[in-house]
Scaffold this motif. Structure first.
Motif, PDB file in Angstrom:
ATOM      1  N   GLU A  60      -4.959 -45.385   0.417  1.00 36.83           N
ATOM      2  CA  GLU A  60      -5.410 -44.412  -0.571  1.00 36.83           C
ATOM      3  C   GLU A  60      -4.257 -43.533  -1.032  1.00 36.83           C
ATOM      4  N   ARG A  61      -3.384 -43.136  -0.121  1.00 37.64           N
ATOM      5  CA  ARG A  61      -2.207 -42.341  -0.494  1.00 37.64           C
ATOM      6  C   ARG A  61      -1.348 -43.111  -1.492  1.00 37.64           C
ATOM      7  N   ASP A  62      -1.150 -44.395  -1.210  1.00 36.94           N
ATOM      8  CA  ASP A  62      -0.347 -45.222  -2.106  1.00 36.94           C
ATOM      9  C   ASP A  62      -0.985 -45.286  -3.491  1.00 36.94           C
ATOM     10  N   LEU A  63      -2.296 -45.437  -3.526  1.00 37.68           N
ATOM     11  CA  LEU A  63      -2.989 -45.510  -4.808  1.00 37.68           C
ATOM     12  C   LEU A  63      -2.802 -44.221  -5.601  1.00 37.68           C
ATOM     13  N   LEU A  64      -2.943 -43.074  -4.922  1.00 38.94           N
ATOM     14  CA  LEU A  64      -2.844 -41.790  -5.613  1.00 38.94           C
ATOM     15  C   LEU A  64      -1.420 -41.466  -6.049  1.00 38.94           C
ATOM     16  N   LEU A 117      -9.288 -33.677  -0.684  1.00 38.83           N
ATOM     17  CA  LEU A 117      -8.279 -34.599  -1.197  1.00 38.83           C
ATOM     18  C   LEU A 117      -6.970 -33.865  -1.482  1.00 38.83           C
ATOM     19  N   ARG A 118      -7.069 -32.684  -2.069  1.00 40.27           N
ATOM     20  CA  ARG A 118      -5.843 -31.899  -2.317  1.00 40.27           C
ATOM     21  C   ARG A 118      -5.143 -31.560  -1.007  1.00 40.27           C
ATOM     22  N   ALA A 160       0.340 -31.941  -7.480  1.00 37.88           N
ATOM     23  CA  ALA A 160      -0.935 -31.644  -8.139  1.00 37.88           C
ATOM     24  C   ALA A 160      -1.613 -32.950  -8.575  1.00 37.88           C
ATOM     25  N   LEU A 161      -2.722 -33.270  -7.966  1.00 38.21           N
ATOM     26  CA  LEU A 161      -3.467 -34.468  -8.340  1.00 38.21           C
ATOM     27  C   LEU A 161      -4.311 -34.193  -9.584  1.00 38.21           C
TER      28      LEU A 161
END
Length: 384
Positions: A128-132, A151-152, A160-161
């Motif tokens: 998930e980290r890689d995706l974001l 998530l933040r 900043a996502l």
């Protein structure tokens, strides 16, 4: 806009994620987008998934099976999905809840990732980290502010996502349906208390049964649940005023709602998915609560922080502690005795649903403000 929706679940199925995905694809199509859904084959016997879910538009559905339900199997399926996207013509936007599929297609087009929980189950760790961190991530959609916060915090090192909070929704309900009233078991001359949803751990089914024991003069109807969970609860219940209806196709649910006098949503602080695979209580946004609102019925709902993002006590519902049976009994007694309160709560809930929480509004919202290649169509009369 040409939009591909990637889903790692089955269509059709008995699970809520299928309802969510089909409603969103239907709303995207209503907004004027060309949508293709990439999903697993159905796990529920239904000949026509569009009729099963009651959607208005017949957008293309491409089924992509998985050889085995393991991370390796899902990664292999993700590569097949990527190949289909290339062969079908790379879309202008990829949208989805399938982290594996989105990772595989992340370099093809801008993409939107919709998250309903922190994905601790993905392999390898860090997926998930890689995706974001992918450069073509255009938006991260979450169903609650609580999930956005987590998530933040979890991925603070990514900066900043691009998060947008978009709660779950429901479609407006025709106030004058032409279908006959469904005949339910039980007594026709007593109030009917309804619950619609799964029967998993954490859904408060035990509390409903305790209320049924306290109120023998009321009939309680529980609609939903996989066969194994229905059997588990039904075989242990010795109350004649409790009726288990099992899973029903989403298109049939309005005929049940029309029979109920008020509704219960007694989520516990810890809410589990099928088989206790995940605990999602901190982030949950129950679709059934929004369906309750759409039908304009009074409801008693668990007083949990995440549900207060949408609900307000004595405004659009009654909120009561999930572990306090006495408080729920008092709320039930009050609602049954106070017709004006029932009507006021139900009317306000419906008003808020129409104003804020329709699928069409959500579809417009999650695409609003994206780059020109992924801009939404102009909202028309259906955007109510």
């Amino acid at each position: 806009m040409r939009l591909a929706y990637l889903h790692a679940g089955s269509i059709p199925s008995v699970f809520a994620n299928g309802v969510h995905v089909m409603r969103m694809c239907d709303a995207f199509t209503a907004a004027g987008h060309e949508v293709t859904l990439y999903t697993l084959p159905g796990s529920h016997p239904a000949e026509d998934p569009y009729a099963y879910y009651g959607v208005r538009h017949r957008f293309p559905i491409r089924t992509v099976p998985v050889a085995d339900y393991t991370p390796s199997g899902y990664w292999k399926r993700a590569e097949r999905v990527r190949g289909l996207l290339e062969r079908d013509g790379v879309p202008e936007l990829v949208y989805g809840r399938d982290p594996y599929g989105l990772c595989a297609a992340a370099d093809l087009a801008p993409f939107v990732y919709e998250a309903h929980q922190l994905r601790r189950d993905l392999e390898p760790a860090g997926t998930e980290r890689d995706l974001l961190a992918r450069p073509r991530l255009t938006r991260l959609v979450t169903i609650t502010h609580a999930l956005a916060h987590d998530l933040r915090s979890t991925y603070a090192d990514l900066g900043a996502l691009p998060i947008l909070v978009a709660p779950d929704c429901a479609d407006p309900v025709d106030p004058t349906p032409d279908r006959p009233l469904r005949q339910l078991p039980g007594r026709p001359d007593v109030p009917r208390i309804g619950y619609v949803g799964h029967l998993y751990e954490g859904r408060g089914i035990g509390l409903i049964l305790r209320l049924a024991r306290r109120f023998p003069g009321l009939d309680f109807h529980l609609v939903g649940g996989t066969p194994e969970y229905r059997e588990r609860w039904e075989t242990s219940c010795d109350l004649s005023n409790v009726h288990f209806h099992g899973h029903r196709p989403p298109t049939e649910l309005p005929s049940y709602y029309r029979n109920f006098d008020l509704l219960l949503s007694p989520h516990e602080s810890k809410v589990y998915t099928w088989g206790k695979l995940d605990e999602i209580g901190r982030w949950t946004s129950p679709m059934k609560v929004f369906e309750y609102m759409a039908h304009g019925l009074p409801m008693i709902v668990s007083d949990l922080p995440v549900l207060r993002e949408v609900l307000q006590d004595r405004v659009n519902c009654l909120l009561r502690p999930p572990d306090d049976t006495d408080a729920w009994a008092d709320a039930l007694t009050e609602l049954l005795a106070d017709g004006p309160l029932r009507r006021r709560l139900g009317d306000e809930a419906r008003r808020q649903l129409l104003e804020r929480y329709t699928w069409r509004r959500r579809a417009d919202s999650v695409l609003a403000g994206l780059p020109p290649a992924a801009a939404p169509a102009v909202t028309g009369p259906e955007g109510r």
